[in-house]
Write an enzyme that holds these catalytic residues in place. Structure first.
Site, PDB file in Angstrom:
ATOM      1  N   TYR A 164       0.822  -1.211   0.000  1.00  0.00           N
ATOM      2  CA  TYR A 164       0.000   0.000   0.000  1.00  0.00           C
ATOM      3  C   TYR A 164       0.861   1.268   0.000  1.00  0.00           C
ATOM      4  CZ  TYR A 164      -2.988   3.772   1.596  1.00  0.00           C
ATOM      5  OH  TYR A 164      -3.644   4.978   1.688  1.00  0.00           O
ATOM      6  N   HIS A 194      -3.752  16.149  -2.959  1.00  0.00           N
ATOM      7  CA  HIS A 194      -4.086  16.294  -1.546  1.00  0.00           C
ATOM      8  C   HIS A 194      -3.851  17.713  -1.029  1.00  0.00           C
ATOM      9  CE1 HIS A 194      -4.531  12.061  -1.805  1.00  0.00           C
ATOM     10  NE2 HIS A 194      -4.468  11.800  -0.513  1.00  0.00           N
ATOM     11  N   ASN A 307       1.861  11.920   5.686  1.00  0.00           N
ATOM     12  CA  ASN A 307       1.014  11.054   6.508  1.00  0.00           C
ATOM     13  C   ASN A 307       1.421  11.146   7.975  1.00  0.00           C
ATOM     14  OD1 ASN A 307      -0.003   7.545   6.322  1.00  0.00           O
ATOM     15  ND2 ASN A 307      -1.149   9.377   6.791  1.00  0.00           N
ATOM     16  N   TYR A 395     -15.717  33.172  46.376  1.00  0.00           N
ATOM     17  CA  TYR A 395     -15.079  31.992  45.808  1.00  0.00           C
ATOM     18  C   TYR A 395     -13.990  32.350  44.798  1.00  0.00           C
ATOM     19  CZ  TYR A 395     -18.964  29.163  47.659  1.00  0.00           C
ATOM     20  OH  TYR A 395     -19.884  28.538  48.455  1.00  0.00           O
ATOM     21  N   ARG A 398     -11.070  32.960  47.197  1.00  0.00           N
ATOM     22  CA  ARG A 398     -10.807  31.899  48.167  1.00  0.00           C
ATOM     23  C   ARG A 398     -10.515  30.558  47.490  1.00  0.00           C
ATOM     24  NH1 ARG A 398     -15.550  29.747  51.736  1.00  0.00           N
ATOM     25  NH2 ARG A 398     -16.471  31.687  50.972  1.00  0.00           N
ATOM     26  N   PHE A 444      -1.576   7.023  12.340  1.00  0.00           N
ATOM     27  CA  PHE A 444      -1.889   8.362  11.819  1.00  0.00           C
ATOM     28  C   PHE A 444      -3.131   8.971  12.458  1.00  0.00           C
ATOM     29  CE2 PHE A 444      -3.671   5.091   9.000  1.00  0.00           C
ATOM     30  CZ  PHE A 444      -5.021   5.308   9.234  1.00  0.00           C
ATOM     31  N   GLU A 529     -12.008   5.583   5.220  1.00  0.00           N
ATOM     32  CA  GLU A 529     -11.555   6.305   6.411  1.00  0.00           C
ATOM     33  C   GLU A 529     -12.812   6.752   7.161  1.00  0.00           C
ATOM     34  OE1 GLU A 529      -9.128   9.242   4.535  1.00  0.00           O
ATOM     35  OE2 GLU A 529      -7.712   7.743   3.781  1.00  0.00           O
TER      36      GLU A 529
END
Length: 662
Positions: A164, A194, A307, A395, A398, A444, A529
């Protein structure tokens, strides 16, 4: 022969100059002539002579005198821009300098190096690399590992094994086998396709962090990149040649594909690139100006560059470092507010926190004691209300150890995640040289940093939420016993009225930003994915939350110092007086209304600048108190030490303000 790179209406032109006695005007005309030559309609001009223009440097945008000679006005291969009179700036015009890049006018090429091996980078190191303080080199061990993993890839290609991303397509196309003759084209196509991000480009500092972190991951030797290519990436980093990387487009699995693809695109000489020397220009020209060649991708190398989770994680490292800095300073600012509001230190007694010993809570209480302990730092303000009839404080004062404390513990938790992530291999497939094979997995996936950064935003936000309530107490005369909105002649002057509104607006905005992005997932890549982390947005919004926290605390710091003015001539403790003096060195007292935004910005800078910060002023007093009170035998963890989360339980520190409580 000198040569110049000239930008004309969106195009970059290389213009050689036969003699240095040519004028800047000649350079502009020659660039316009070449521009017209490339246009079918001559760019809309009848002749070069009719074009009126001016010329400015790309770096700094300084205008040039057209009658100066090029050898007097320009350096060889300098980048300049021809601006044609009457042109209107296109909305998609890429400015020569990114926002905030005025800081780079002080840029000096570093002469120190950080050696990367993929295993020992720290979040502090990465932030410093982003600031341009160091260059990068690989350790010999890292070089050997990179060579060994590349040998595995070369063998796969030679034997035409189906693996791959090396000899197949990507995502849905994982079963499509690619012939050896097209393996290089496969990697270039991957990077180009991409590179689909949108939005503003990352700042130079963040681009440098992203590039440095990717180098660190590649140095581990599990990515299959060649040492020659990795050295080219390092040379680009060391020359500060930074690709155009849009901030939006990653879903955080399979890694940060879009931003890392834009990173790789610039390195192969395509798209835009920035350097302190050139400003924005075509990547091939920027690389050439620095004596560098575009990378020629070999099999697997495009995938090796894009990647991983480095976009999420590099921004996350900046977030965790800024969060750590503002958390420390929040304690100092809150202590100053407590003094102004004439609060008691009884709530910070060691015995209270010993019976609920969360590390962060104990440390915050200790810091309050170190700044306010009247036995060490006599305070005239504290002495003035020693016998008042109040029993306890609100508060927001404190409970600072409990509220600020969990923020410190949150930061420590997130930093631990980030330290692991920046030294992790996040590729797919992974190359294991010792086994001489590649294995597909899911390193990844950005769920770890995504979840951690969502948690960081939620935790750090509380510093702003409680600070805004303290600002209200400072501005409200029924709660503070000070003039309304901390100004004289109220009505004529509005004082801190709208500064408090700004703090409230930022806190409200943070409430929306604190919604976790990592609870969302959308299936992508044709359902291959099918679960993603959305970590890119987690990182970006965490940074925005932290910036808002810094700004709210800057407003509280100004308000507390203004409150001191109404208590004079009484003085507070020595460390808090030093903080007051620091603020007054950049912001004068508010005697009547004036333009307030610059004051807030000046105070904000005091919280983010390392060399002249509120923390640096108070730190010596805190550490001196620590040396006098911490048991020497108590072990300190490295993470706790870096964050200042040191356990202190000594039985001392019983202050005596508000005697009626005893």
């Amino acid at each position: 022969m000198p040569r110049y790179t000239v930008h004309v209406r969106g195009e970059w032109l290389a213009v050689p100059c036969l003699t240095g006695t040519n004028t800047v005007r000649w350079l502009g005309k020659e660039a316009v002539r070449r521009y017209m030559k490339n246009k079918p309609d001559n760019g809309g001009f009848a002749s070069v002579e009719e074009v009126k223009f001016y010329i400015r440097r790309c770096k700094g945008l300084g205008l040039l005198d057209l009658d100066d000679t090029v050898e007097d006005a320009l350096e060889d291969n300098e980048f300049v821009e021809v601006v044609i009179e009457g042109d209107i700036m296109s909305p998609d015009f890429i400015p020569s300098q990114p926002e905030g890049v005025h800081l780079y006018s002080k840029y000096r090429e570093p002469d120190q190096y950080i050696s990367l091996d993929g295993n020992s980078l720290t979040t502090e190191d990465l932030v410093n690399l982003g600031k341009g303080l160091y260059k990068i080199k690989l350790t010999p061990e890292a070089e050997a590992k990179v060579k060994q993993s590349r040998e595995v890839i070369e063998r796969i290609v030679k034997e035409q094994t189906v693996v791959y991303g090396i000899t197949t397509g990507f995502g849905k196309f994982a079963r499509t086998v690619i012939p050896n003759s097209k393996l290089r084209e496969l990697q270039v196509n991957l990077v180009r396709s991409h590179s689909a991000g949108v939005g503003k480009p990352l700042s130079p500092e963040r681009s440098r962090m992203l590039l440095a972190l990717r180098i660190n991951v590649l140095a581990k030797g599990y990515s299959g990149i060649s040492l020659e290519t990795l050295q080219q990436v390092i040379e680009a980093f060391n020359a500060s040649c930074l690709p155009y990387i849009p901030e939006k487009g990653t879903v955080g699995a399979s890694g940060d594909l879009a931003p890392l693809s834009h990173l790789a695109l610039g390195l192969i000489g395509e798209g835009k690139m920035w350097s302190p020397k050139s400003g924005w220009a075509d990547a091939k020209y920027v690389l050439e100006a620095h004596g560098l060649r575009p990378i020629t991708l070999r099999p697997k190398e495009g995938l090796a560059l894009i990647n991983g989770t480095q976009m999420i994680t590099s921004l996350g490292c900046e977030a965790v470092e800024r969060a750590s800095a503002i958390a420390r300073q929040a304690d100092i600012i809150a202590a100053l507010t407590l003094e102004v509001l004439k609060g008691t230190t009884r709530a910070f007694d060691t015995d209270i926190h010993a019976v609920r010993p969360h590390r962060g809570q104990v440390e915050v209480a200790f810091r309050f004691r170190s700044l306010l302990d009247s036995d060490h730092h006599p305070s005239e303000i504290a002495e003035s209300h020693r016998f008042c009839d109040r029993v306890q404080d609100a508060y927001t004062m404190r409970c600072c150890p409990q509220v600020h404390g969990v923020v410190n513990d949150t930061i420590a938790f997130v930093k631990d995640i980030m330290m692991t992530e920046i030294n992790s291999a996040t590729d797919n497939p992974m190359v294991f040289a010792e086994r001489a094979e590649t294995i597909s997995g899911g390193n990844f996936h950005g769920e770890y940093p995504a979840k951690a950064l969502d948690y960081l935003a939620i935790g750090v936000h509380e510093l702003a939420a409680i600070s805004e309530r303290r600002i209200e107490r400072l501005c409200n005369p029924s709660l503070s016993e000070l003039p309304a909105f901390l100004v004289t002649e109220g009505g004529l002057n509005s004082g801190f009225m709208i500064a408090h509104c700004t703090a409230a607006a930022l806190v409200s905005e943070n409430k929306a930003l604190c919604h976790p992005s990592s609870v969302d997932s959308l299936s992508t890549s044709a359902a291959t994915e099918d679960h993603v982390s959305m970590g890119g947005w987690a990182a970006r919004k965490a940074l925005r939350v932290i910036e808002h926290v810094e700004q709210v605390l800057a407003i509280e710091l100004l308000a507390a110092c203004q409150g001191i003015e109404f208590l004079r001539p009484l003085r507070t403790t020595t460390p808090l007086e030093k903080v007051y003096d620091l603020v007054r060195s950049v912001v004068r007292p508010w005697m009547k209304d004036r333009f307030m935004a610059p004051d807030i910005e000046a105070a904000h800078r005091l919280l983010v600048e390392q060399k002249a910060s509120v923390w640096e002023v108070a730190k010596p007093y805190i550490e001196k108190y620590r040396r006098e009170h911490i048991p020497e035998s108590r072990p300190i963890s490295p993470t706790a030490f870096s964050l200042g989360l040191l356990e202190v339980n000594t039985g001392v520190g019983h202050d005596h303000r508000h005697q009626d409580e005893l």
